[in-house]
Design a protein around this motif. Structure first.
Motif, PDB file in Angstrom:
ATOM      1  N   PRO A 215     -19.204   5.952 -34.265  1.00 53.34           N
ATOM      2  CA  PRO A 215     -17.927   6.503 -34.435  1.00 53.34           C
ATOM      3  C   PRO A 215     -16.922   6.229 -33.455  1.00 53.34           C
ATOM      4  O   PRO A 215     -17.632   5.790 -32.356  1.00 53.34           O
ATOM      5  CB  PRO A 215     -18.234   8.138 -34.461  1.00 53.34           C
ATOM      6  CG  PRO A 215     -19.621   8.120 -33.716  1.00 53.34           C
ATOM      7  CD  PRO A 215     -20.365   7.024 -34.154  1.00 53.34           C
ATOM      8  N   ILE A 216     -15.826   5.889 -33.679  1.00 53.02           N
ATOM      9  CA  ILE A 216     -14.888   5.695 -32.595  1.00 53.02           C
ATOM     10  C   ILE A 216     -13.935   6.920 -32.248  1.00 53.02           C
ATOM     11  O   ILE A 216     -13.290   7.459 -33.214  1.00 53.02           O
ATOM     12  CB  ILE A 216     -13.967   4.491 -33.051  1.00 53.02           C
ATOM     13  CG1 ILE A 216     -14.653   3.191 -33.335  1.00 53.02           C
ATOM     14  CG2 ILE A 216     -12.773   4.125 -31.962  1.00 53.02           C
ATOM     15  CD1 ILE A 216     -13.877   2.091 -33.976  1.00 53.02           C
ATOM     16  N   GLY A 217     -14.068   7.355 -30.928  1.00 46.10           N
ATOM     17  CA  GLY A 217     -13.255   8.643 -30.653  1.00 46.10           C
ATOM     18  C   GLY A 217     -11.824   8.071 -30.518  1.00 46.10           C
ATOM     19  O   GLY A 217     -11.623   7.010 -30.290  1.00 46.10           O
ATOM     20  N   ARG A 218     -11.040   9.141 -30.897  1.00 50.02           N
ATOM     21  CA  ARG A 218      -9.498   8.866 -30.850  1.00 50.02           C
ATOM     22  C   ARG A 218      -9.068   8.280 -29.539  1.00 50.02           C
ATOM     23  O   ARG A 218      -8.137   7.462 -29.387  1.00 50.02           O
ATOM     24  CB  ARG A 218      -8.826  10.210 -31.230  1.00 50.02           C
ATOM     25  CG  ARG A 218      -7.280   9.953 -31.378  1.00 50.02           C
ATOM     26  CD  ARG A 218      -6.614  11.359 -32.192  1.00 50.02           C
ATOM     27  NE  ARG A 218      -6.781  12.207 -31.266  1.00 50.02           N
ATOM     28  CZ  ARG A 218      -6.384  13.595 -31.248  1.00 50.02           C
ATOM     29  NH1 ARG A 218      -5.791  13.846 -32.539  1.00 50.02           N
ATOM     30  NH2 ARG A 218      -6.899  14.506 -30.405  1.00 50.02           N
ATOM     31  N   THR A 219      -9.547   9.021 -28.582  1.00 49.75           N
ATOM     32  CA  THR A 219      -8.931   8.504 -27.158  1.00 49.75           C
ATOM     33  C   THR A 219      -9.569   7.173 -26.524  1.00 49.75           C
ATOM     34  O   THR A 219      -9.001   6.701 -25.535  1.00 49.75           O
ATOM     35  CB  THR A 219      -9.265   9.554 -26.123  1.00 49.75           C
ATOM     36  OG1 THR A 219     -10.840   9.827 -26.248  1.00 49.75           O
ATOM     37  CG2 THR A 219      -8.833  11.034 -26.623  1.00 49.75           C
ATOM     38  N   TYR A 220     -10.510   6.759 -27.349  1.00 56.29           N
ATOM     39  CA  TYR A 220     -11.062   5.543 -26.986  1.00 56.29           C
ATOM     40  C   TYR A 220     -10.444   4.492 -27.646  1.00 56.29           C
ATOM     41  O   TYR A 220     -11.012   3.002 -27.412  1.00 56.29           O
ATOM     42  CB  TYR A 220     -12.588   5.409 -26.974  1.00 56.29           C
ATOM     43  CG  TYR A 220     -13.144   6.584 -26.093  1.00 56.29           C
ATOM     44  CD1 TYR A 220     -13.507   6.426 -24.719  1.00 56.29           C
ATOM     45  CD2 TYR A 220     -13.502   7.791 -26.570  1.00 56.29           C
ATOM     46  CE1 TYR A 220     -13.933   7.428 -24.102  1.00 56.29           C
ATOM     47  CE2 TYR A 220     -14.183   9.021 -25.868  1.00 56.29           C
ATOM     48  CZ  TYR A 220     -14.354   8.696 -24.626  1.00 56.29           C
ATOM     49  OH  TYR A 220     -15.010   9.794 -23.837  1.00 56.29           O
ATOM     50  N   LYS A 221     -10.014   4.475 -28.964  1.00 52.89           N
ATOM     51  CA  LYS A 221      -9.599   3.516 -29.887  1.00 52.89           C
ATOM     52  C   LYS A 221      -8.760   2.331 -29.411  1.00 52.89           C
ATOM     53  O   LYS A 221      -9.097   1.200 -29.457  1.00 52.89           O
ATOM     54  CB  LYS A 221      -8.967   3.856 -31.195  1.00 52.89           C
ATOM     55  CG  LYS A 221      -9.061   3.006 -32.070  1.00 52.89           C
ATOM     56  CD  LYS A 221      -8.952   3.438 -33.680  1.00 52.89           C
ATOM     57  CE  LYS A 221      -8.943   2.450 -34.704  1.00 52.89           C
ATOM     58  NZ  LYS A 221      -8.727   3.158 -36.051  1.00 52.89           N
ATOM     59  N   GLN A 222      -7.848   2.829 -28.777  1.00 55.37           N
ATOM     60  CA  GLN A 222      -6.839   1.742 -28.039  1.00 55.37           C
ATOM     61  C   GLN A 222      -7.372   0.710 -27.394  1.00 55.37           C
ATOM     62  O   GLN A 222      -7.267  -0.434 -27.123  1.00 55.37           O
ATOM     63  CB  GLN A 222      -5.482   2.709 -27.534  1.00 55.37           C
ATOM     64  CG  GLN A 222      -4.042   1.844 -27.075  1.00 55.37           C
ATOM     65  CD  GLN A 222      -3.558   1.485 -28.344  1.00 55.37           C
ATOM     66  OE1 GLN A 222      -3.666   1.995 -29.360  1.00 55.37           O
ATOM     67  NE2 GLN A 222      -2.380   0.602 -28.156  1.00 55.37           N
ATOM     68  N   GLU A 223      -8.336   1.207 -26.090  1.00 56.35           N
ATOM     69  CA  GLU A 223      -8.726   0.285 -25.393  1.00 56.35           C
ATOM     70  C   GLU A 223      -9.798  -0.507 -26.029  1.00 56.35           C
ATOM     71  O   GLU A 223      -9.844  -1.561 -25.547  1.00 56.35           O
ATOM     72  CB  GLU A 223      -9.501   1.289 -24.314  1.00 56.35           C
ATOM     73  CG  GLU A 223      -9.987   0.484 -22.950  1.00 56.35           C
ATOM     74  CD  GLU A 223      -8.940  -0.153 -22.298  1.00 56.35           C
ATOM     75  OE1 GLU A 223      -9.292  -1.088 -21.778  1.00 56.35           O
ATOM     76  OE2 GLU A 223      -7.705   0.459 -22.127  1.00 56.35           O
TER      77      GLU A 223
END
Length: 231
Positions: A215-223
């Motif tokens: 899973p990709i957390g919302r706060t980590y996706k942009q980076e």
């Protein structure tokens, strides 16, 4: 392969000599009770493998290794397993035998030394491919950092997954951040760090690494997307 023994205990010397005699391509050329005695010999003779005790009367085996110019393949022999991790930080050490060890275990160490000698570039690659040892169930497992697919956190446990191993032990994800090469590993979720070079695809908030869904957390996706040079 020409080898020497640096060992101050006569019974330990005898066991090593016996094992060496059983290996056809291994030739014992001398035996020493102290590191200083072996120093000049190493400077003036071709030695492929050194069986080296850690506790010696003049200096420790680990300190002695640091004084050798162009050291041969080193196989540590000791009654103390506590030094294993610090030993493997030295690139020239190919194996660590804890006394008493069997002939099968001895032969495995010899094969590692043979591989190192026949493919000398391995020592150079080892500097680029940094590795660490994980103590899991009283066994030290070598992990090449670049080979890690991902690291998963579950409460107080960490699971380190490579293409060939899956090791779980007590640790935290935070402790792993400083150990990993920069610009290659990304935390993508509060419970996952991934090796970006193994990412096969991303679908929505899930990424795939060799059939593993992460899973990709919302706060980590942009980076993550920046790291993967998608945006």
């Amino acid at each position: 392969m020409n080898c020497i023994i640096i060992e101050d205990e006569i019974p330990a010397q005898s066991i090593l000599k016996h094992f060496i005699d059983k290996v056809p391509n291994l030739n014992l050329i001398d035996t020493f009770k102290a590191a200083i005695e072996a120093n000049s010999f190493l400077n003036s003779n071709t030695v492929d493998v050194v069986f080296l005790d850690i506790n010696l009367p003049d200096m420790s085996g680990l300190d002695f290794i640091k004084t050798i110019k162009n050291p041969p393949a080193i196989i540590m022999t000791t009654a103390y397993p506590d030094y294993a991790v610090s030993s493997f930080e030295l690139d020239t050490i190919v194996d660590y035998l804890v006394k008493p060890f069997s002939f099968d275990r001895f032969l495995k160490a010899i094969n590692k030394a043979k591989d190192r000698i026949e493919t000398p570039n391995n020592s150079t690659e080892g500097k680029d491919e940094k590795s660490i040892f994980l103590n899991v169930d009283k066994t030290l497992h070598k992990i090449v950092l670049n080979s890690i697919l991902y690291i998963e956190s579950d409460r107080n446990y960490i699971t380190v997954v490579t293409e060939t191993q899956k090791l779980s032990y007590i640790d935290s994800l935070k402790n792993w951040t400083a150990k990993l090469p920069e610009n290659q590993f990304n935390q993508v979720h509060k419970s996952f760090i991934i090796n970006s070079k193994f990412v096969d695809k991303i679908s929505g908030n899930t990424l795939f690494i060799k059939d593993n869904k992460i899973p990709i957390g919302r706060t980590y996706k942009q980076e993550l997307l920046k790291q993967l040079k998608i945006i």
